[in-house]
Enzyme design. Structure first.
Site, mmCIF file in Angstrom:
data_model
loop_
_atom_site.group_PDB
_atom_site.id
_atom_site.type_symbol
_atom_site.label_atom_id
_atom_site.label_comp_id
_atom_site.label_asym_id
_atom_site.label_seq_id
_atom_site.Cartn_x
_atom_site.Cartn_y
_atom_site.Cartn_z
ATOM 1 N N LYS A 11 49.694 58.451 44.092
ATOM 2 C CA LYS A 11 48.670 57.438 43.837
ATOM 3 C C LYS A 11 47.575 57.487 44.911
ATOM 4 O O LYS A 11 47.735 58.162 45.937
ATOM 5 C CB LYS A 11 49.341 56.060 43.807
ATOM 6 C CG LYS A 11 50.384 55.930 42.697
ATOM 7 C CD LYS A 11 51.028 54.548 42.701
ATOM 8 C CE LYS A 11 52.054 54.430 41.579
ATOM 9 N NZ LYS A 11 52.639 53.085 41.505
ATOM 10 N N TYR A 51 49.974 52.867 31.432
ATOM 11 C CA TYR A 51 50.596 51.587 31.796
ATOM 12 C C TYR A 51 50.710 50.642 30.596
ATOM 13 O O TYR A 51 50.712 49.425 30.777
ATOM 14 C CB TYR A 51 49.804 50.929 32.937
ATOM 15 C CG TYR A 51 49.982 51.657 34.257
ATOM 16 C CD1 TYR A 51 51.239 51.794 34.840
ATOM 17 C CD2 TYR A 51 48.890 52.209 34.925
ATOM 18 C CE1 TYR A 51 51.416 52.464 36.041
ATOM 19 C CE2 TYR A 51 49.056 52.884 36.136
ATOM 20 C CZ TYR A 51 50.324 53.007 36.686
ATOM 21 O OH TYR A 51 50.491 53.668 37.884
ATOM 22 N N ASN A 114 52.546 51.687 46.349
ATOM 23 C CA ASN A 114 53.866 52.284 46.588
ATOM 24 C C ASN A 114 53.846 53.810 46.474
ATOM 25 O O ASN A 114 54.835 54.448 46.162
ATOM 26 C CB ASN A 114 54.931 51.636 45.701
ATOM 27 C CG ASN A 114 54.647 51.809 44.229
ATOM 28 O OD1 ASN A 114 53.667 52.437 43.861
ATOM 29 N ND2 ASN A 114 55.500 51.281 43.381
ATOM 30 N N HIS A 117 54.313 57.558 41.639
ATOM 31 C CA HIS A 117 54.927 57.139 40.376
ATOM 32 C C HIS A 117 55.866 58.237 39.903
ATOM 33 O O HIS A 117 55.549 59.421 40.029
ATOM 34 C CB HIS A 117 53.854 56.912 39.304
ATOM 35 C CG HIS A 117 54.433 56.717 37.944
ATOM 36 N ND1 HIS A 117 54.772 55.471 37.464
ATOM 37 C CD2 HIS A 117 54.776 57.606 36.979
ATOM 38 C CE1 HIS A 117 55.292 55.613 36.249
ATOM 39 N NE2 HIS A 117 55.301 56.901 35.926
ATOM 40 N N GLU A 128 54.114 60.682 29.322
ATOM 41 C CA GLU A 128 53.216 60.706 30.483
ATOM 42 C C GLU A 128 52.640 62.105 30.706
ATOM 43 O O GLU A 128 51.458 62.257 31.014
ATOM 44 C CB GLU A 128 53.974 60.221 31.724
ATOM 45 C CG GLU A 128 54.297 58.735 31.648
ATOM 46 C CD GLU A 128 55.219 58.236 32.755
ATOM 47 O OE1 GLU A 128 55.467 57.017 32.809
ATOM 48 O OE2 GLU A 128 55.713 59.056 33.562
HETATM 49 P P1 CMP Z 1 55.292 52.223 39.174
HETATM 50 O O1 CMP Z 1 56.676 51.766 39.005
HETATM 51 O O2 CMP Z 1 54.969 53.603 39.478
HETATM 52 O O3 CMP Z 1 54.464 51.810 37.842
HETATM 53 C C1 CMP Z 1 54.070 50.468 37.652
HETATM 54 C C2 CMP Z 1 53.341 50.023 38.881
HETATM 55 O O4 CMP Z 1 52.884 48.701 38.861
HETATM 56 C C3 CMP Z 1 54.303 50.057 40.072
HETATM 57 O O5 CMP Z 1 54.633 51.378 40.362
HETATM 58 C C4 CMP Z 1 53.500 49.328 41.105
HETATM 59 O O6 CMP Z 1 52.489 50.169 41.669
HETATM 60 C C5 CMP Z 1 52.810 48.276 40.220
HETATM 61 N N1 CMP Z 1 53.519 47.004 40.295
HETATM 62 C C6 CMP Z 1 54.745 46.707 39.845
HETATM 63 N N2 CMP Z 1 55.037 45.415 40.068
HETATM 64 C C7 CMP Z 1 53.944 44.883 40.655
HETATM 65 C C8 CMP Z 1 53.615 43.598 41.127
HETATM 66 N N3 CMP Z 1 54.481 42.576 41.017
HETATM 67 N N4 CMP Z 1 52.411 43.412 41.686
HETATM 68 C C9 CMP Z 1 51.546 44.420 41.784
HETATM 69 N N5 CMP Z 1 51.797 45.667 41.353
HETATM 70 C C10 CMP Z 1 52.968 45.902 40.803
#
Ligand code: CMP
Length: 162
Positions: A11, A51, A114, A117, A128
């Site tokens: 990311k 998403y 984070n 992905h 994807e």
């Molecule tokens: P990922 O699991 O790769 O894909 C969905 C993404 O949404 C996740 O990583 C985070 O980057 C984001 N995400 C998930 N939960 C939250 C949250 N509560 N607040 C903000 N971002 C979120």
């Protein structure tokens, strides 16, 4: 057993943190095979598709803005059980709770930021991969190290291997 494929995105925060090489290196050292790699800026349509399961969530708009704000690096990795293996290496969503030794556990503090992905199922991986990669951007090749990564006969040969 047959190999399968999984999609990974580094990311915008992973790009800015200079973690592309570190992340690729971890997957390579594990014994996964890189079969697709590109840098791109995801557009609105790609992000909506990617998403789609989060469309109703409160964080959807911020997530899209963040993910579309900069280029990302997309990859496809192959191996036996590629989806769960990559998810183990990536760690749980919230960086500050992720296990030490995982990518998010070692480098992340946030929920949204984070770093990376990873597909959550084989069906998601397929979906994807098709959002980001064309057929001619994915490769089949014989990895010479497979002879020491897997035992003889552990991997079923694929018709696409050459
Ligand atoms: P990922 O699991 O790769 O894909 C969905 C993404 O949404 C996740 O990583 C985070 O980057 C984001 N995400 C998930 N939960 C939250 C949250 N509560 N607040 C903000 N971002 C979120």
């Amino acid at each position: 057993m047959k190999t399968s494929r999984t999609a990974v995105l580094v990311k915008p925060d992973g790009l800015q943190r200079g973690l592309i090489g570190e992340i690729i290196s971890r997957f390579e050292r594990k014994g996964l095979k890189l079969v697709g790699l590109k840098m791109l800026r995801m557009d609105d349509q790609q992000l909506d598709q990617w998403y789609s399961e989060h469309r109703e969530k409160a964080f959807f708009r911020d997530l899209k803005t963040f993910m579309g704000s900069m280029p990302i690096v997309a990859m496809v990795w192959e191996g036996i059980d590629a989806v769960p293996v990559v998810r183990l290496l990536v760690g749980t969503t919230l960086g500050r709770q992720a296990e030490g030794g995982s990518i998010r556990g070692d480098f992340g503090m946030s929920q949204q930021m984070n770093l990376i992905h990873a597909s959550s199922s084989n069906e998601d991986a397929q979906r994807e991969i098709e959002i980001v990669f064309g057929k001619d951007e994915l490769f089949h090749y014989h990895g010479v190290t497979e002879a020491v990564i897997y035992a003889e006969g552990e991997v079923e040969p694929s018709e696409d291997d050459s």
